[in-house]
Write a protein that holds these residues in place. Structure first.
Motif, mmCIF file in Angstrom:
data_model
loop_
_atom_site.group_PDB
_atom_site.id
_atom_site.type_symbol
_atom_site.label_atom_id
_atom_site.label_comp_id
_atom_site.label_asym_id
_atom_site.label_seq_id
_atom_site.Cartn_x
_atom_site.Cartn_y
_atom_site.Cartn_z
ATOM 1 N N THR A 1 34.904 40.050 48.350
ATOM 2 C CA THR A 1 35.679 41.287 48.515
ATOM 3 C C THR A 1 35.925 41.954 47.164
ATOM 4 O OG1 THR A 1 36.726 40.448 50.514
ATOM 5 C CG2 THR A 1 37.866 42.237 49.362
ATOM 6 N N ARG A 2 36.294 41.160 46.148
ATOM 7 C CA ARG A 2 36.502 41.727 44.802
ATOM 8 C C ARG A 2 35.219 42.316 44.242
ATOM 9 N NH1 ARG A 2 39.438 36.978 43.943
ATOM 10 N NH2 ARG A 2 37.873 36.148 42.527
ATOM 11 N N THR B 1 34.315 45.635 45.784
ATOM 12 C CA THR B 1 35.226 46.688 45.354
ATOM 13 C C THR B 1 35.035 47.073 43.891
ATOM 14 O OG1 THR B 1 36.857 45.902 46.933
ATOM 15 C CG2 THR B 1 37.660 47.325 45.184
ATOM 16 N N PRO C 1 37.076 35.788 49.331
ATOM 17 C CA PRO C 1 37.935 36.526 48.382
ATOM 18 C C PRO C 1 37.153 37.097 47.199
ATOM 19 C CG PRO C 1 38.946 34.432 48.995
ATOM 20 C CD PRO C 1 37.536 34.420 49.538
ATOM 21 N N LEU C 2 36.234 36.317 46.662
ATOM 22 C CA LEU C 2 35.415 36.797 45.549
ATOM 23 C C LEU C 2 34.475 37.901 46.022
ATOM 24 C CD1 LEU C 2 34.341 36.746 42.675
ATOM 25 C CD2 LEU C 2 32.890 34.819 43.336
#
Length: 133
Positions: free
Chosen positions: A116-117, A120, A113-114
């Motif tokens: 991916t952030r 982006t 999750p991190l």
């Protein structure tokens, strides 16, 4: 992670590198050898006082990774002898959240999750070297 991890060297790229703020209490005096190394297929991003290593989804083969950053990370391999390996691994696990087994070393990468952030909206370290930022 296996109950008894294979004693591969640790690839470190930020605050665990020799002379950096977490090196003294985690690795100093516990290694048999330390050498410069480069990790391909990952990018380095700014974090709150430390960097995050993020795997590049295609292994770093794209022509231009995020905003011109290199898909390689500069760091060091830390060789820890078997008698101290499990203790060092437990110490590093208290500092860093996730461990992945690489082909030549253990290294810590940002969890999905991190990662991916960061891909982006994160701030890449274009050189791939935390100390040269």
């Amino acid at each position: 992670m296996p109950a008894r991890a294979e004693p591969l060297p640790f690839f470190v790229y930020g605050t665990l590198r020799a002379g950096q703020r977490h090196y003294a209490w985690t690795l100093r005096g516990r290694t048999t050898r330390e050498e410069p190394a480069v990790l391909a297929g990952a990018m380095l991003y700014e974090g709150p006082g430390f960097p995050y290593a993020v795997a590049v989804p295609d292994g770093g083969h794209e022509a231009s990774p995020a905003r011109g950053a290199r898909a390689t990370i500069t760091g060091e391999l830390m060789y820890v002898p078997r008698p101290a390996f499990d203790e060092v691994l437990a110490t590093l696990d208290r500092l860093v959240v996730r461990v992945l087994d690489g082909t030549r070393s253990w290294t810590y990468l940002a969890a999905d999750p991190l990662a991916t952030r960061l891909r982006t909206a994160g701030t890449p370290i274009p050189s791939g070297d935390w100390l040269a930022r």
